[in-house]
Write a protein that holds these residues in place. Structure first.
Motif, PDB file in Angstrom:
ATOM      1  N   LEU A  95       0.836  -1.211   0.000  1.00 53.34           N
ATOM      2  CA  LEU A  95       0.000   0.000   0.000  1.00 53.34           C
ATOM      3  C   LEU A  95       0.868   1.256   0.000  1.00 53.34           C
ATOM      4  CD1 LEU A  95      -2.814  -1.028   2.543  1.00 53.34           C
ATOM      5  CD2 LEU A  95      -2.983  -0.914   0.057  1.00 53.34           C
ATOM      6  N   ILE A 154      -7.505  -3.604   7.184  1.00 54.47           N
ATOM      7  CA  ILE A 154      -6.901  -2.410   6.615  1.00 54.47           C
ATOM      8  C   ILE A 154      -7.478  -2.135   5.227  1.00 54.47           C
ATOM      9  CG2 ILE A 154      -4.994  -3.714   5.578  1.00 54.47           C
ATOM     10  CD1 ILE A 154      -3.159  -1.385   6.249  1.00 54.47           C
ATOM     11  N   ALA A 203      -6.806   0.674   1.738  1.00 54.49           N
ATOM     12  CA  ALA A 203      -5.896   1.680   1.189  1.00 54.49           C
ATOM     13  C   ALA A 203      -6.336   3.072   1.621  1.00 54.49           C
ATOM     14  CB  ALA A 203      -5.862   1.564  -0.336  1.00 54.49           C
ATOM     15  N   LYS A 204      -7.638   3.305   1.574  1.00 55.88           N
ATOM     16  CA  LYS A 204      -8.157   4.641   1.875  1.00 55.88           C
ATOM     17  C   LYS A 204      -7.932   5.013   3.341  1.00 55.88           C
ATOM     18  CE  LYS A 204     -12.229   7.455   1.117  1.00 55.88           C
ATOM     19  NZ  LYS A 204     -13.653   7.459   0.823  1.00 55.88           N
ATOM     20  N   TYR A 233      -4.271   5.707   3.983  1.00 55.27           N
ATOM     21  CA  TYR A 233      -3.900   6.972   3.343  1.00 55.27           C
ATOM     22  C   TYR A 233      -4.395   8.162   4.186  1.00 55.27           C
ATOM     23  CZ  TYR A 233      -3.176  10.340  -0.422  1.00 55.27           C
ATOM     24  OH  TYR A 233      -2.739  11.405  -1.162  1.00 55.27           O
ATOM     25  N   GLN A 234      -5.651   8.049   4.650  1.00 56.20           N
ATOM     26  CA  GLN A 234      -6.223   9.138   5.464  1.00 56.20           C
ATOM     27  C   GLN A 234      -5.413   9.371   6.733  1.00 56.20           C
ATOM     28  OE1 GLN A 234     -10.200   7.562   5.816  1.00 56.20           O
ATOM     29  NE2 GLN A 234     -11.077   9.273   4.679  1.00 56.20           N
TER      30      GLN A 234
END
Lengths: 175, 180
Positions: B27, B115, B117-118, B121-122
């Motif tokens: 990721l 988990i 990706a978004k 990332y946030q």
């Protein structure tokens, strides 16, 4: 004290009995933050990461089976000798299944692992009789071994029946 | 849109599950990161932290030798700027008491598995763009546990029995936002 912080140094504001510290801004400098319009996320970056993750998907089945192997190993160890240490080991492996199952495509197994964790954590009666633990471990194992992925209808039916059974046992135990 | 240069940032991923480390690394590489170090337990995590001086640490809770909380305490107790390193705890434990325990030991962000990706990332963007001040008391050192100032709060100061005092801080977003 200056209103403006030197980005390379921490800014310490002394209060009575505590300090407020603004850390150095080195991370912010390095990251080169840009705000283009609103505060939305850079979805292209998220998409790239998801694409990378999908390339690993071919391994998820093997990885999930390894998690279930470990769960069964820990469960057998606990059944053989119900020590606190073995119970902690079982709990940790159930937590791993709970945390990883959805990522690997087995959300129902993840929810059942959550139920197993809560049984281990909250109900001494269930832990003593082991019947519910036994069924939860078996169900998680069956779902993964049979590759019942996503919201598979048979896996969901199994989940529904098993959770109802757990509730009945809890009620019987007066919990 | 908020953009940050992931390729300039150095990450350390500490998790005893090698598959999860691989997922997190994948990721991070997808976000654009190039420097991602990894460690399989808390002790080697501390070693990797000292050797590589990561900008952001992502760690699991339950690990052999030193767990995620103990590693966080050691990082927060280190000398100099390293003590302020953002720490994102990635764990299957999602109960409120666990979140509060992590927060009280100096974790910057808490991310529950599974988990995505978004969500990762946030959390990363948040620790970079909205850094919180640190609080040091006799018993605590870590990111301010109050995320928002209660401007209309009229009760007693919880850190001390003194009059309520609001420390106003302009968010980094407001500071760097370019006029439309």
């Amino acid at each position: 004290m200056s209103k403006y912080q030197n980005p390379d140094e921490a800014q310490v504001i002394q209060k009575e009995g505590y300090q407020i510290i603004n850390p150095p801004k080195k991370l912010q400098k390095k990251a080169n933050i840009r705000i283009l319009g609103d505060k939305s996320l850079d979805l292209a970056a998220v998409d790239r990461a998801e694409a990378g993750l999908s390339k690993l998907a071919g391994d998820f089945n093997t990885w999930m089976n390894e998690e279930v192997d470990r769960l069964n190993y820990c469960y057998k160890k606990y059944i053989k000798m119900a020590t606190l240490e073995n119970r902690k080991g079982l709990y940790a492996s159930a937590q791993d299944v709970r945390g990883h199952a959805s990522t690997y495509g087995f959300p129902v197994a993840g929810r059942l692992a959550f139920s197993l964790c809560s049984a281990l954590e909250e109900s001494e009666a269930l832990v003593r009789h082991k019947d519910v633990l036994d069924r939860l471990v078996d169900a998680i194992t069956a779902i993964v071994r049979q590759n019942a992925r996503d919201e598979h209808p048979i896996a969901k039916e199994l989940e529904k029946e098993l959770l109802a059974y757990k509730r009945r046992k809890l009620a019987d135990a007066g919990a | 849109m908020i953009r940050i240069d992931f390729n300039k940032l150095r990450f350390l991923v500490v998790d005893d599950n090698n598959h999860m480390r691989k997922i997190v690394k994948t990721l991070l590489h997808g976000f654009g990161a190039r420097e991602v170090y990894e460690a399989e337990d808390g002790a080697s995590g501390l070693e990797a932290f000292t050797a590589n001086a990561p900008d952001i640490v992502i760690l699991d809770w339950v690990m052999p030798i030193l767990d995620g909380i103990e590693l966080t305490q050691m990082i927060r107790g280190s000398e100099g700027a390293d003590a302020y390193t953002p720490i994102i705890m990635l764990t299957g434990y999602s109960e409120k008491k666990r979140v509060l325990q992590a927060r009280d030991h100096g974790i910057t962000e808490f991310l529950c598995k599974p988990i995505s990706a978004k969500s990762l990332y946030q959390r990363i963007v948040n620790v970079v763009v909205n850094p919180r001040p640190f609080i040091k008391t006799k018993t605590f050192f870590g990111p301010d546990r109050r995320r928002n100032a209660l401007l209309h709060y009229k009760g007693p100061e919880r850190r001390l029995d003194e009059a309520s005092e609001v420390y106003e801080q302009t968010s980094l977003y407001e500071k760097i936002k370019e006029p439309a």
